[in-house]
Design an enzyme around this catalytic site. Structure first.
Site, PDB file in Angstrom:
ATOM      1  N   TYR A  39       0.811  -1.229   0.000  1.00 39.24           N
ATOM      2  CA  TYR A  39       0.000   0.000   0.000  1.00 39.24           C
ATOM      3  C   TYR A  39       0.844   1.279   0.000  1.00 39.24           C
ATOM      4  O   TYR A  39       2.042   1.236   0.103  1.00 39.24           O
ATOM      5  CB  TYR A  39      -1.075  -0.016   1.079  1.00 39.24           C
ATOM      6  CG  TYR A  39      -0.736  -0.084   2.555  1.00 39.24           C
ATOM      7  CD1 TYR A  39       0.511   0.213   3.077  1.00 39.24           C
ATOM      8  CD2 TYR A  39      -1.748  -0.434   3.456  1.00 39.24           C
ATOM      9  CE1 TYR A  39       0.731   0.166   4.438  1.00 39.24           C
ATOM     10  CE2 TYR A  39      -1.522  -0.481   4.821  1.00 39.24           C
ATOM     11  CZ  TYR A  39      -0.280  -0.176   5.302  1.00 39.24           C
ATOM     12  OH  TYR A  39      -0.055  -0.222   6.651  1.00 39.24           O
ATOM     13  N   GLU A  40       0.161   2.364  -0.209  1.00 40.58           N
ATOM     14  CA  GLU A  40       0.813   3.676  -0.319  1.00 40.58           C
ATOM     15  C   GLU A  40       1.786   3.691  -1.505  1.00 40.58           C
ATOM     16  O   GLU A  40       2.850   4.306  -1.462  1.00 40.58           O
ATOM     17  CB  GLU A  40       1.526   4.005   1.001  1.00 40.58           C
ATOM     18  CG  GLU A  40       1.692   5.476   1.306  1.00 40.58           C
ATOM     19  CD  GLU A  40       0.411   6.268   1.217  1.00 40.58           C
ATOM     20  OE1 GLU A  40      -0.616   5.819   1.743  1.00 40.58           O
ATOM     21  OE2 GLU A  40       0.437   7.333   0.582  1.00 40.58           O
TER      22      GLU A  40
END
Lengths: 594, 594
Positions: free
Chosen positions: B440-441
């Site tokens: 993620y990110e």
């Protein structure tokens, strides 16, 4: 939902074109393994894997096994029917001796089939897999009576088998085990103790379970020299050979694990269970060791198998998922974005996994063929050479293919982005299932120690020298322009491996920590060279087929082989450098400083 | 059960002795951060992490979050009480501006505290962590009215925040997003669409949730230039500023994930929910990007945090588990076997993890300090230099610390053998939780592309040249005998990084695939050099303390630093070689060949 297509064509390319299985026709069982029979068997195995057990893989993961209050265990929905089909197909005994109901085909075929099965459903495959291990142990060490009594139902699969080594305080160091065996008047023993991590330890798939149990006979010497191996059936046999009373061995609990939920990993309590010695007293560990090569080859194959199925699903997703545009210009201008397979970093990932899988499969098949020679040849010298090979390559296959298999499953999962973290896509199961293969059947650090501490120096280095010579000879004989891009980097990597070996010879005698601190890097360095050697062989076979006009589809091999040499193999230099750093900084801090 | 002790002393060594936080006292907030205040805050954070949320980590994993039929979500048992304590402690706003109720302390302190929290309970920490991200976005892009209305309750934590980017068909490529915003007469917008993977999207911890939502205003241009950012509260505010009607944004389901089960990862359905534009129309992506550095630094820290807690537990086990004897002679002859920490391969594993963790922490702290300069300095040139540093190092920290953090968690799990695979020991949770940080990110492949495709060439390479010069200068200034074992290998590694950079300059302009195919290796090569540079700094600081008679405990740093140079850093050569192989074999096969 994940999918799987068994790589039967890849397997046939290896058996027929790379390793020329027809050259082994002098060995028992191989004459029955004609190319069309082999193709038919692999085709059937593919079908069973894809259609019967692959659809149960996620069910097994989510549902897991259930222990009931009476200690009985129910496997996940569908496992029992699938297992019955598996038994009906006669799969467990395809390489077992005909006199016990097997088909006597090459062991290599069992290894090939097991890859497909383990890709499709690793947890399921462990039930018959452990049975095959137990069959091998009884075949090698059992008395004629034991063989006659236990093997036929195990070979068909109406009974299954297990291996009972680990205890709560005793894993790698089996000399610490406490399970006790007390001799009875009738020659049997009463077994008492607790075994943990027993895969397929209790379940509802078969009528009986044959536990092979390491225990210590009352009064035996301490340590590993006091362990003996016993056959302990879950259900005792009556004098008529029929199933009789329940033996007091019960499943105390099922472990809650990270993965392989479909397999019942049991704590087994032996409360004076009746068992029979197999092999000699106090030689239990030796009995286990002789079957470990096979078991470890099987676990290495599990690493490859999870990597393969994860790869296939990553490829499917990479072709379908639209995201971003190729840096070299839109490839699907009619769509809102290009499929992610256009992106170089996605390609790098897929190529890396594929380059390792294809060479890993070759390494497994090659070694399985050597195992067949070791077990079946009537030429002692040939058997010895093959046995040397197996002893040397087994820890490499187990350690390296499971480490890389797990790493590859993680990389394949990464291709899915956030979706890879979500259970329904199944990618996280491949990662969780693959993880165990690095641990069981001797954690990979132990494989590295086995390789460096035991196998390298054995018989004055006969096995390792033979391996070096073989690779060196191949490089020399294949220095032509077409092969040069492959054998030149392979030669450099082999040089690193030889330097590392030399370094151990010079630095580890006086200071064994130098061997221990470098063992893990050495195992991986060895693996990279062995996989590179497999690529050189596959490329050569592919070139020959392409030249004969018969190998259009094999042109990809030339590219993947080059990728391996350019992108995977360079790691060998780093391994060498780490090994040559020695143990000083590794061991300098006192334990209290941690 | 796993344990955790926050490395407050390590953090103080970095802040005080390595990076000399006192030198930043001209920046707003730093004068309040005297050494004793900092020590007190870290001590309190350590206590909260160890005593309050660490014991809830496994509960969160096993129980997970529950969605009820009305769309409401209950967090795991104990989370609400712990969150209330966290709010009462004022932790969320320690670095937020005083005018909105924060304490105005350095952002570096928040980063330091967040490492402790994320080690103790990553899933819990994401609730306030996302709030901090949303606070930063509103601070940077919100109107004064928006700040006054939303920030005070978010800074205290009575309200939490989220980030809503991803949609089912749209992850990395945000230009594809479809969520629609329709302007209303009163200046607000009606938001309609589906967002997925929304961490902390719905829960029972706070009175309100402030969703920051990327959407496309009706009639906006296609692609990324048509996205705008909106504030969409879960509960609307009445004219009196009090909580009023429920906004139609509901949790449609909670994702079933591999890990971080204690955090509710939601599908959020927006059915004409009322939202307000934040920042300018069609500049939503820019608004997201300006806060991404911080968020990515936070995720990099999560990788470090899981690696740290996994390491601590591996050390404890390695000291306690008795198995086998040291190859250099029994170390605990009074016991049935030696603790496994005596074995060189166990040491190698522990030292590897530790060498990466300590340098990773330094890299995070160093970059957090640069972020404070970038946000708080009144000197434009200083701000620019600091901003360059952040832009360059952020993808490296995110990509490398999460990859290594996961790999380290896996290695730590391996120390437990079979026990590491069993849930009750908690090692598998560290692995499963750490896994998400690579995804993620911005998945790590995207970090690598950001570094190579965007950051390297930016401003004619100003940032990367400054980094090279800084490391080079340090090496030149520290050529003495004591530092040579550290700066010599660092110099060699820096040379590899410079050659790789040069290779891109010469080969990627005409053929951008050459940059894409080498980007991942480049990111890791960069990370190894940056971590090596951190080791050089730490060793120098330790040497000075030791020389002043004040650093007995720091002597270990000299050994670990050497281990890093000998055992971790050699990888740079392999990365360089892979990069220089170019894209040819990576890209040669057509997509159909996969």
């Amino acid at each position: 939902m994940p999918t799987y297509k068994a790589p039967a064509d890849e397997m046939l390319f290896l058996l027929n074109d790379v390793f020329h299985i027809e050259r082994y026709s002098n060995l028992p069982g191989f004459s029955d393994a004609s190319p069309d029979i082999v193709a038919a068997i692999l085709g059937e195995a593919a079908k069973f894997s894809e259609e019967v057990i692959q659809p149960l893989n996620r069910v097994g993961d989510t549902e897991g096994c259930t222990r009931h209050s009476d200690g009985s265990v129910t496997t996940p929905k569908g496992f029992k029917q699938a297992y019955d089909q598996f038994v009906a197909g006669g799969w467990i005994g395809i390489s077992a001796p005909a006199e016990y109901g097997g088909q006597g085909l090459p062991g290599t075929l069992t290894v090939a089939v097991n890859e497909f099965l383990a890709s499709a459903n690793m947890a399921f495959t462990m039930y018959p897999g452990l049975t095959q291990g137990a069959i091998a142990a009884i075949l090698m060490h059992g008395s004629d009576e034991q063989k006659a009594r236990f093997l036929p139902p195990m070979v068909t699969g109406t009974w299954t088998g297990t291996m009972n080594l680990t205890e709560p305080h005793c894993g790698t160091d089996l000399g610490l085990l406490r399970t006790k065996a007390v001799k009875q008047g009738d020659g049997s023993y009463k077994i008492t103790g607790t075994k943990i991590f027993i895969s397929a330890g209790e379940h509802d798939l078969a009528e009986n379970i044959i536990h092979l149990v390491l225990a210590r006979i009352e009064g035996a010497p301490a340590g590993t020299r006091g362990t003996s191996l016993f056959i302990v059936p879950k259900v005792l046999l009556g004098p008529d050979g029929k199933l009789g009373a329940r033996n007091p061995v019960t499943c105390g609990s099922i472990e809650e694990k990270m993965g392989i939920h479909g397999n019942a990993t049991c704590v087994l309590n032996y409360d004076g269970a009746t068992g029979w010695l197999i092999g000699e007293e106090n030689r239990g560990l030796q009995a286990m060791f002789t079957m470990m090569n096979e078991a470890r080859l099987g676990v290495g194959t599990q690493g490859l198998a999870q990597s393969e199925v994860a790869y296939q699903n990553a490829v499917a997703y990479a072709k379908e998922r639209l995201q971003g545009r190729s840096i070299s210009g839109a490839k699907a201008p009619d769509k809102p974005a290009d499929p992610i397979i256009v992106h170089p970093d996605v390609r790098r990932t897929l190529m890396t996994i594929r380059a390792i899988n294809e060479a890993g499969r070759a390494l497994v098949v090659w070694t399985a063929l050597r195992a067949d020679v070791a077990y079946r040849s009537d030429d002692e010298k040939e058997r010895q050479t093959a046995d040397d090979h197996m002893g040397l390559l087994t820890p490499v296959i187990k350690g390296v293919l499971t480490d890389l298999g797990f790493a590859n499953a993680v990389m394949a999962q990464q291709m899915y982005g956030g979706h890879g973290y979500i259970a329904e896509h199944g990618m996280d199961q491949f990662v969780r299932d693959a993880r165990i293969a690095m641990i069981y059947e001797g954690a990979n650090g132990i494989q590295a120690l086995d390789l460096v501490g035991r196998k390298l120096g054995k018989d004055a280095g006969r096995a390792v020298m033979a391996f070096f010579n073989e690779v060196q000879d191949f490089i020399k004989e294949n220095g032509d322009d077409a092969m040069k891009p492959y054998v030149a980097p392979l030669g450099e990597a082999l040089g690193h491996l030889q330097q590392a070996t030399m370094w151990f010879m010079q630095n580890a005698m006086a200071k064994p920590d130098n061997a221990g601190a470098g063992s893990y890097d050495y195992m991986h360095l060895f693996g990279l060279v062995a996989l590179g050697y497999m690529w050189a062989h596959m490329v050569k076979a592919a070139q020959q087929k392409v030249a004969s006009g018969d190998g259009e589809a094999l042109k990809a091999k030339l590219v993947i082989g080059r990728f391996y040499m350019e992108r995977v193999l360079p790691e060998t230099a780093a391994h060498l450098k780490r090994i040559q750093a020695g143990a000083a900084s590794t061991m300098e801090l006192p334990a209290e400083a941690f």
